[in-house]
Enzyme design. Structure first.
Site, short mmCIF file in Angstrom:
data_model
loop_
_atom_site.label_atom_id
_atom_site.label_comp_id
_atom_site.label_asym_id
_atom_site.label_seq_id
_atom_site.Cartn_x
_atom_site.Cartn_y
_atom_site.Cartn_z
N ARG A 53 0.31 10.30 -1.46
CA ARG A 53 -0.42 10.64 -2.87
C ARG A 53 -0.47 9.45 -3.72
O ARG A 53 0.53 8.01 -2.83
CB ARG A 53 0.90 11.40 -3.54
CG ARG A 53 0.68 12.92 -3.42
CD ARG A 53 1.67 14.45 -3.93
NE ARG A 53 1.75 15.36 -2.90
CZ ARG A 53 0.84 15.82 -2.84
NH1 ARG A 53 -0.54 15.85 -3.60
NH2 ARG A 53 1.02 17.19 -1.62
N ASP A 54 -1.15 9.23 -3.95
CA ASP A 54 -2.20 8.08 -5.12
C ASP A 54 -1.14 8.01 -6.30
O ASP A 54 0.14 8.95 -6.95
CB ASP A 54 -3.05 8.01 -5.97
CG ASP A 54 -3.27 6.60 -6.37
OD1 ASP A 54 -4.52 6.33 -5.53
OD2 ASP A 54 -3.63 6.20 -7.20
N ASN A 64 -14.15 2.83 -1.49
CA ASN A 64 -14.83 1.61 -2.78
C ASN A 64 -14.53 0.91 -2.03
O ASN A 64 -14.04 0.71 -0.69
CB ASN A 64 -13.46 1.56 -4.09
CG ASN A 64 -13.89 2.96 -4.90
OD1 ASN A 64 -15.00 3.12 -5.03
ND2 ASN A 64 -12.17 2.85 -5.29
N HIS A 108 -9.14 3.12 2.80
CA HIS A 108 -9.27 4.01 2.60
C HIS A 108 -10.21 5.03 1.82
O HIS A 108 -10.76 4.42 0.88
CB HIS A 108 -7.53 3.72 1.25
CG HIS A 108 -8.15 2.88 -0.02
ND1 HIS A 108 -8.30 1.71 0.87
CD2 HIS A 108 -8.41 3.50 -1.18
CE1 HIS A 108 -8.62 1.12 -1.09
NE2 HIS A 108 -8.86 2.27 -1.68
N MET A 109 -10.03 6.20 1.79
CA MET A 109 -11.03 7.28 1.31
C MET A 109 -9.58 8.00 -0.35
O MET A 109 -8.10 8.37 0.33
CB MET A 109 -10.80 8.82 1.79
CG MET A 109 -12.34 8.23 3.25
SD MET A 109 -12.26 9.80 4.39
CE MET A 109 -13.72 9.22 5.18
N HIS A 110 -10.15 8.20 -0.95
CA HIS A 110 -9.99 9.17 -2.56
C HIS A 110 -10.15 10.31 -2.66
O HIS A 110 -11.32 10.62 -2.15
CB HIS A 110 -10.00 8.43 -3.07
CG HIS A 110 -9.48 7.07 -3.99
ND1 HIS A 110 -9.01 6.88 -4.89
CD2 HIS A 110 -10.64 6.07 -3.36
CE1 HIS A 110 -8.30 4.54 -4.83
NE2 HIS A 110 -10.16 4.74 -4.07
P1 AMP Z 1 -9.02 0.91 -4.60
O1 AMP Z 1 -8.81 0.81 -5.85
O2 AMP Z 1 -10.38 2.28 -4.35
O3 AMP Z 1 -8.73 -0.03 -3.52
O4 AMP Z 1 -7.59 2.48 -4.64
C1 AMP Z 1 -6.49 2.03 -4.38
C2 AMP Z 1 -5.80 3.10 -4.57
O5 AMP Z 1 -4.46 2.98 -3.92
C3 AMP Z 1 -5.37 2.95 -6.93
O6 AMP Z 1 -5.31 4.51 -6.45
C4 AMP Z 1 -3.56 3.05 -6.30
O7 AMP Z 1 -3.40 3.70 -7.37
C5 AMP Z 1 -3.18 3.49 -4.90
N1 AMP Z 1 -2.60 2.96 -4.57
C6 AMP Z 1 -1.82 1.34 -5.03
N2 AMP Z 1 -0.89 1.24 -3.87
C7 AMP Z 1 0.27 2.55 -3.42
C8 AMP Z 1 1.11 2.71 -3.28
N3 AMP Z 1 1.86 1.83 -3.43
N4 AMP Z 1 1.48 4.22 -2.61
C9 AMP Z 1 0.26 4.70 -3.05
N5 AMP Z 1 -0.85 4.54 -3.62
C10 AMP Z 1 -1.07 3.08 -4.29
#
Ligand code: AMP
Ligand code: ZN
Length: 113
Positions: A28-29, A86, A99-101
């Protein structure tokens, strides 16, 4: 390696892990943008989408399959959801591990950028 997602894979920092197999892991994010907001990553450190080679095609296909399974498990598959990757600074990538959201659980905006 100083990569936050590699540290989650290694269990060095906690993650709310919802799925894992030999190749991928999903959690989970930490800052969710919708009621379902999962991050799906390869266990292998690939910095970004731009670093994928043709040999990684099965891996990215597997990530999509896992995302679809998780969407069903989260109960968002019927109403709809979004998968986003992204890439790079202007693409909005903050964490340099591919990573994929997976987002769902509300009507997402039509805005793409
Ligand atoms: P991006 O902007 O596509 O690189 O997305 C990175 C995502 O990783 C963001 O939505 C953050 O909230 C999430 N994120 C960063 N650190 C963590 C963590 N320790 N655990 C879970 N999600 C994270
Ligand atoms: Zn990494």
């Amino acid at each position: 390696m100083d990569c936050i997602f590699c540290k989650i894979i290694a269990g060095e920092i906690p993650g709310d892990i919802v799925y894992q197999d030999e190749e991928v892991i999903a959690f989970r994010d930490i800052n969710p943008q919708a009621s379902t907001h999962l991050i799906i990553i390869p266990k292998k450190h690939i910095p970004s989408l731009a670093d994928l080679s043709e040999a990684d095609s099965p891996l990215i296909g597997h990530m999509v399959t896992v995302a679809n399974q998780l969407a069903r498990k989260e109960g968002i598959a019927e109403k709809g959801y979004r998968l986003t990757i992204n890439c790079g600074e202007q693409g909005g990538q903050l964490v340099p591990h591919l990573h994929m959201h997976l987002l769902g659980g509300r009507r997402l905006t039509g805005k793409l950028g």
